[in-house]
Write a protein that holds these residues in place. Sequence first.
Motif, mmCIF file in Angstrom:
data_model
loop_
_atom_site.group_PDB
_atom_site.id
_atom_site.type_symbol
_atom_site.label_atom_id
_atom_site.label_comp_id
_atom_site.label_asym_id
_atom_site.label_seq_id
_atom_site.Cartn_x
_atom_site.Cartn_y
_atom_site.Cartn_z
ATOM 1 N N ASN A 64 -4.871 8.684 2.904
ATOM 2 C CA ASN A 64 -3.748 8.909 2.376
ATOM 3 C C ASN A 64 -4.185 9.757 0.934
ATOM 4 O O ASN A 64 -2.732 10.479 0.865
ATOM 5 C CB ASN A 64 -2.982 7.868 2.546
ATOM 6 C CG ASN A 64 -2.722 7.165 3.512
ATOM 7 O OD1 ASN A 64 -1.415 7.555 4.582
ATOM 8 N ND2 ASN A 64 -3.162 6.268 3.962
ATOM 9 N N TRP B 31 0.881 4.154 -3.026
ATOM 10 C CA TRP B 31 1.246 5.504 -2.750
ATOM 11 C C TRP B 31 2.518 6.401 -2.685
ATOM 12 O O TRP B 31 1.934 7.257 -3.721
ATOM 13 C CB TRP B 31 0.936 5.388 -0.692
ATOM 14 C CG TRP B 31 1.313 7.057 -0.794
ATOM 15 C CD1 TRP B 31 0.017 7.518 -0.590
ATOM 16 C CD2 TRP B 31 2.374 7.515 0.152
ATOM 17 N NE1 TRP B 31 0.203 9.929 0.062
ATOM 18 C CE2 TRP B 31 1.534 9.075 0.685
ATOM 19 C CE3 TRP B 31 2.953 7.126 0.175
ATOM 20 C CZ2 TRP B 31 2.228 9.995 0.823
ATOM 21 C CZ3 TRP B 31 4.007 8.458 1.521
ATOM 22 C CH2 TRP B 31 3.266 9.346 1.348
ATOM 23 N N GLN B 32 3.746 6.349 -3.104
ATOM 24 C CA GLN B 32 4.223 5.975 -3.953
ATOM 25 C C GLN B 32 4.414 6.565 -5.013
ATOM 26 O O GLN B 32 4.818 7.146 -5.522
ATOM 27 C CB GLN B 32 6.423 5.845 -3.043
ATOM 28 C CG GLN B 32 6.461 5.847 -1.425
ATOM 29 C CD GLN B 32 7.147 4.672 -0.915
ATOM 30 O OE1 GLN B 32 7.859 4.009 -1.553
ATOM 31 N NE2 GLN B 32 7.683 5.584 0.079
ATOM 32 N N ARG C 53 -6.578 4.191 6.489
ATOM 33 C CA ARG C 53 -7.316 3.586 5.129
ATOM 34 C C ARG C 53 -8.285 2.939 5.930
ATOM 35 O O ARG C 53 -7.938 2.341 6.466
ATOM 36 C CB ARG C 53 -6.649 2.576 4.568
ATOM 37 C CG ARG C 53 -7.235 1.975 3.604
ATOM 38 C CD ARG C 53 -5.967 0.549 2.645
ATOM 39 N NE ARG C 53 -6.626 -0.188 2.116
ATOM 40 C CZ ARG C 53 -6.559 -0.626 0.813
ATOM 41 N NH1 ARG C 53 -6.908 0.869 0.206
ATOM 42 N NH2 ARG C 53 -7.382 -1.292 0.243
ATOM 43 N N LYS D 271 1.018 -1.104 0.104
ATOM 44 C CA LYS D 271 0.163 0.247 -0.283
ATOM 45 C C LYS D 271 0.547 1.473 0.123
ATOM 46 O O LYS D 271 0.746 2.354 -0.849
ATOM 47 C CB LYS D 271 -0.629 0.037 1.191
ATOM 48 C CG LYS D 271 -1.935 -1.008 0.996
ATOM 49 C CD LYS D 271 -2.942 -1.285 2.162
ATOM 50 C CE LYS D 271 -3.820 -1.917 2.323
ATOM 51 N NZ LYS D 271 -3.645 -3.725 1.992
ATOM 52 N N ARG D 272 1.843 1.646 0.784
ATOM 53 C CA ARG D 272 2.748 2.392 1.154
ATOM 54 C C ARG D 272 3.570 2.899 -0.283
ATOM 55 O O ARG D 272 3.642 3.680 -0.974
ATOM 56 C CB ARG D 272 3.712 2.304 2.037
ATOM 57 C CG ARG D 272 4.788 3.469 1.611
ATOM 58 C CD ARG D 272 5.633 3.435 3.323
ATOM 59 N NE ARG D 272 5.423 2.920 4.537
ATOM 60 C CZ ARG D 272 5.026 4.595 5.002
ATOM 61 N NH1 ARG D 272 5.491 5.852 4.276
ATOM 62 N NH2 ARG D 272 4.175 4.180 5.977
ATOM 63 N N ASP E 157 -9.536 5.485 1.738
ATOM 64 C CA ASP E 157 -8.330 5.563 2.293
ATOM 65 C C ASP E 157 -7.277 7.628 1.667
ATOM 66 O O ASP E 157 -7.290 7.768 0.405
ATOM 67 C CB ASP E 157 -7.075 5.096 0.302
ATOM 68 C CG ASP E 157 -5.786 5.119 1.181
ATOM 69 O OD1 ASP E 157 -5.032 5.850 2.142
ATOM 70 O OD2 ASP E 157 -5.019 4.282 0.950
ATOM 71 N N ASP F 47 2.783 11.907 5.845
ATOM 72 C CA ASP F 47 3.451 10.523 5.570
ATOM 73 C C ASP F 47 2.209 9.978 5.565
ATOM 74 O O ASP F 47 1.408 9.497 6.027
ATOM 75 C CB ASP F 47 4.878 10.195 6.282
ATOM 76 C CG ASP F 47 5.251 8.612 6.550
ATOM 77 O OD1 ASP F 47 5.090 8.751 5.199
ATOM 78 O OD2 ASP F 47 5.579 8.235 7.464
ATOM 79 N N TYR F 48 2.206 8.539 4.924
ATOM 80 C CA TYR F 48 0.813 6.952 4.496
ATOM 81 C C TYR F 48 0.971 6.751 5.784
ATOM 82 O O TYR F 48 2.209 6.795 7.044
ATOM 83 C CB TYR F 48 2.058 6.003 3.810
ATOM 84 C CG TYR F 48 0.724 5.294 3.703
ATOM 85 C CD1 TYR F 48 -0.372 5.176 2.604
ATOM 86 C CD2 TYR F 48 0.542 4.048 3.880
ATOM 87 C CE1 TYR F 48 -1.244 4.626 2.519
ATOM 88 C CE2 TYR F 48 -0.755 3.473 4.191
ATOM 89 C CZ TYR F 48 -1.235 3.052 2.868
ATOM 90 O OH TYR F 48 -2.675 2.648 3.067
ATOM 91 N N ASP F 49 -0.437 7.043 6.496
ATOM 92 C CA ASP F 49 -0.630 6.492 7.820
ATOM 93 C C ASP F 49 -1.696 5.197 7.417
ATOM 94 O O ASP F 49 -3.004 5.566 7.216
ATOM 95 C CB ASP F 49 -1.096 7.235 8.506
ATOM 96 C CG ASP F 49 -1.674 7.033 10.250
ATOM 97 O OD1 ASP F 49 -1.798 5.706 9.774
ATOM 98 O OD2 ASP F 49 -1.961 7.816 10.369
ATOM 99 N N ALA G 284 -3.830 13.044 6.735
ATOM 100 C CA ALA G 284 -3.196 12.041 5.596
ATOM 101 C C ALA G 284 -3.619 12.706 4.012
ATOM 102 O O ALA G 284 -4.307 13.989 3.977
ATOM 103 C CB ALA G 284 -4.359 11.250 5.308
ATOM 104 N N ARG H 223 2.119 9.314 -5.823
ATOM 105 C CA ARG H 223 2.840 10.567 -5.762
ATOM 106 C C ARG H 223 4.001 11.006 -6.576
ATOM 107 O O ARG H 223 3.543 12.599 -6.724
ATOM 108 C CB ARG H 223 3.174 10.724 -4.246
ATOM 109 C CG ARG H 223 2.540 10.271 -2.840
ATOM 110 C CD ARG H 223 2.573 12.031 -2.141
ATOM 111 N NE ARG H 223 4.022 12.620 -1.662
ATOM 112 C CZ ARG H 223 4.010 13.751 -1.740
ATOM 113 N NH1 ARG H 223 3.283 14.708 -2.772
ATOM 114 N NH2 ARG H 223 5.620 14.389 -1.510
#
Length: 262
Positions: free
Chosen positions: A223, A8-9, A135, A4-5, A221, A129-131, A253, A12
């Motif tokens: 994020n 997300w990256q 979600r 998931k991170r 989500d 930052d991803y949290d 988020a 971004r």
Amino acid sequence: MADKRTRWQSWRAARAQALAAPDSWLGLVGLFWLDEGANAVGADPAAAVRLPAGAAHLGRLDCAGSAVVWHPAAGDAVPLRTDVGGAPTVVEHGAFAFFVIERDGRLAVRLRDRGWAATRPFAGIDAYDYDPAWRIAADWRPLVPPQTIEVPNVSGDLSPVRVEWQAVFRVGDAEVALLPMRVSAEGVFFVFRDATSGRATYGAGRFLDAAVPADGRLVLDFNFAYNPPCAFTPFATCPLPPPENWLPFAVAAGELRYADGH
């Protein structure tokens, strides 16, 4: 969590690439509402669509209802597609490009400078930052009875939106609901604001996309909450969150306020 991170990256990075591109929202330099009939285009101060530089009279746009025809000063007339049915026809003039949008039955020209980054390169946009706590699995419940709400935009206009569903979820002791602004086969689109709006995040709120609901559930989500186009340019026509989508807590988020934003 790692997958998931990583997603997300990647998201971004794609956002940064799109915002730095020649056709970015940051390159918009004008929004001009058109009148029925002839609308002059050029650098002449009296032009309905005024270019920052170039020919005093580049041509004219003839509008009849939702139909638009471009008559260049030199060349043949060309019917233009607006953005209602998809990608609009783009007219180019050096580094400038313009196209016609339609909003609630009104036509306007968006003017873009594709060389904008040469004088003010995009410096990136920060985010929390991803949290994984943000979600959130929500219940996708029918709204009984359905409602038609008036959704404002940054230009001060109101658009009726029929809402038949709501995403209901809990944060701490609070049970809240978000009303979707659009539900389609591609997913669900929300506009919301929260206690960070105008402080850490963009004051007019943020956007959030969600996948198609399944079995009465929907994943929100936060994020992936992102700034609307009007965070980057005064020439966008973004919807604003209706009062029903003002969350009473801070959503720490998603994207932060753009540092160079207005």
